[in-house]
Design an enzyme around this catalytic site. Structure first.
Site, PDB file in Angstrom:
ATOM      1  N   ASP A  24     -11.456   2.729   3.288  1.00 17.48           N
ATOM      2  CA  ASP A  24     -11.736   1.296   3.136  1.00 17.48           C
ATOM      3  C   ASP A  24     -13.238   1.051   2.941  1.00 17.48           C
ATOM      4  OD1 ASP A  24      -9.808  -0.632   3.000  1.00 17.48           O
ATOM      5  OD2 ASP A  24      -9.485  -0.784   5.162  1.00 17.48           O
ATOM      6  N   LYS A  82       0.849  -1.203   0.000  1.00 19.09           N
ATOM      7  CA  LYS A  82       0.000   0.000   0.000  1.00 19.09           C
ATOM      8  C   LYS A  82       0.880   1.247   0.000  1.00 19.09           C
ATOM      9  CE  LYS A  82      -3.779  -2.438   2.171  1.00 19.09           C
ATOM     10  NZ  LYS A  82      -4.406  -2.926   3.391  1.00 19.09           N
ATOM     11  N   GLN A 122      -4.560  -1.500   9.446  1.00 13.33           N
ATOM     12  CA  GLN A 122      -4.358  -2.852   8.916  1.00 13.33           C
ATOM     13  C   GLN A 122      -4.872  -3.880   9.929  1.00 13.33           C
ATOM     14  OE1 GLN A 122      -3.081  -3.545   5.736  1.00 13.33           O
ATOM     15  NE2 GLN A 122      -3.853  -5.570   6.258  1.00 13.33           N
TER      16      GLN A 122
END
Ligand code: NAD
Length: 302
Positions: free
Chosen positions: A121, A54, A98
């Site tokens: 997200d 990422k 995460q």
């Protein structure tokens, strides 16, 4: 005739180029770039490799990237305070925590603490609600479903009036993609059926599908005879079925298989995604797209 391959690896490159160009334009005109923070708690090797990817992608497209690594001993209160700090940080447009988090931390509480306007997200209940309403309400579609829709649309597959069958009803793939495909609007307008572990005659449902989206996590679940000739088959499944030695690096790597019997299915389908190289590369790509969108919302140019 064998199906056309839908290569996520190629679509990713195209979208990342589009994002890079847009970031450069915004920087020139407004003097700012999108800011993404990735919060990593502990040293889980899989999490480290996801975060690394990422971070690399964010750098590639010209974002400001903050990688915030925290000890696995961080308390829930401290982590919530950290999120609050980034919620208030004007240079940060997207916050990504995460998962998984250590057991002493309530994941739901942490994810729900992210400002919905920075929840790139798309998992915050506010964004799930926005997705359900559809249209202009939608800010951040969750990344894997958004990637699936992008692959379908960019392949030129007709979605309006199409019979879409989704295998799997998870909150991160099955439910959101079903919801997205039934909305009124481009890339959607489909008639959607969701099948799952309690569905009777799953094969009969799948056989009706013009677009079959499979996200069950069961290798080879979908048999070739369940596929309508010419259908578009999107295989989301990523299943480790063994190990092999990489020809490139000489290191052991996982052998990955999808939920669809690819070799046989490609002789029947019209379009099909391979595993790996199909849906997989799209998730991080759409995370970048959502982060760019977040800045554009802030600047009033979305
Ligand atoms: P999940 O385990 O949360 O959900 C799987 C769903 O499939 C469940 O709703 C279950 O009811 C259904 N299911 C399971 N077995 C079934 C069966 N035999 N018949 C019918 N339905 C069945 O999984 P998930 O998070 O949605 O992920 C699904 C798959 O997609 C996994 O292989 C995962 O690794 C993969 N995945 C890939 C990406 C990516 O490529 N970027 C992202 C997310 C998930």
């Amino acid at each position: 005739m064998p199906a056309k391959l839908i290569m996520g690896t190629e679509v990713r490159e195209k979208i990342l180029e589009e994002i890079t160009a847009e970031v450069a334009q915004i920087k020139k005109k407004h003097g700012v770039v999108p800011g993404l923070v990735t919060i990593l708690v502990g040293q889980n090797p899989a999490s480290i490799s996801y975060v690394t990817l990422k971070v690399q992608t964010a750098h590639r497209v010209g974002f400001k990237e903050v990688q915030d690594s925290q000890s696995e001993k961080i308390s829930e209160k401290e982590l919530l305070a950290l999120i609050d700090k980034y919620n208030k940080d004007d240079t940060i447009n997207g916050i990504l925590v995460q998962l998984p988090l250590p057991k002493h931390i309530d994941e739901k509480k942490v994810l729900n603490a992210i400002d919905p306007d920075k929840d790139v997200d798309g998992f915050h209940p506010v964004n799930v609600g926005r997705l359900m309403i559809g249209g202009k309400e939608v800010k951040y579609p969750p990344c894997t479903p958004a990637g699936i829709q992008e692959l379908i649309v960019r392949s030129g597959v007709e979605t309006s009036g199409a019979e879409v069958v989704v295998v799997g009803r998870s909150n991160i793939v099955g439910k959101p993609i079903a919801n997205m495909m039934l909305q009124k609007g481009p890339g959607a307008n489909s008639t959607v059926t969701v099948v799952h572990t309690r569905t009777k005659n799953m094969d009969l449902h799948c056989k009706r599908a013009d677009i079959l989206i499979v996200a069950a996590g069961v290798p080879g679940l979908v048999k070739p005879e369940w596929i309508k000739p010419g259908a578009c088959v999107i295989d989301v499944g990523v299943n480790r079925v063994g190990e092999k030695v990489s020809e490139k690096t000489g290191k052991k790597i996982a052998i990955l298989k999808g939920d669809v019997d690819f070799d046989a299915a490609k002789e029947i389908a019209g379009w099909i995604t391979p595993v790996p190289g199909g849906v997989g590369p799209m998730t991080i790509t759409m995370l970048m797209k959502n982060t760019l969108k977040s800045l554009k919302f802030k600047l009033g140019i979305a």
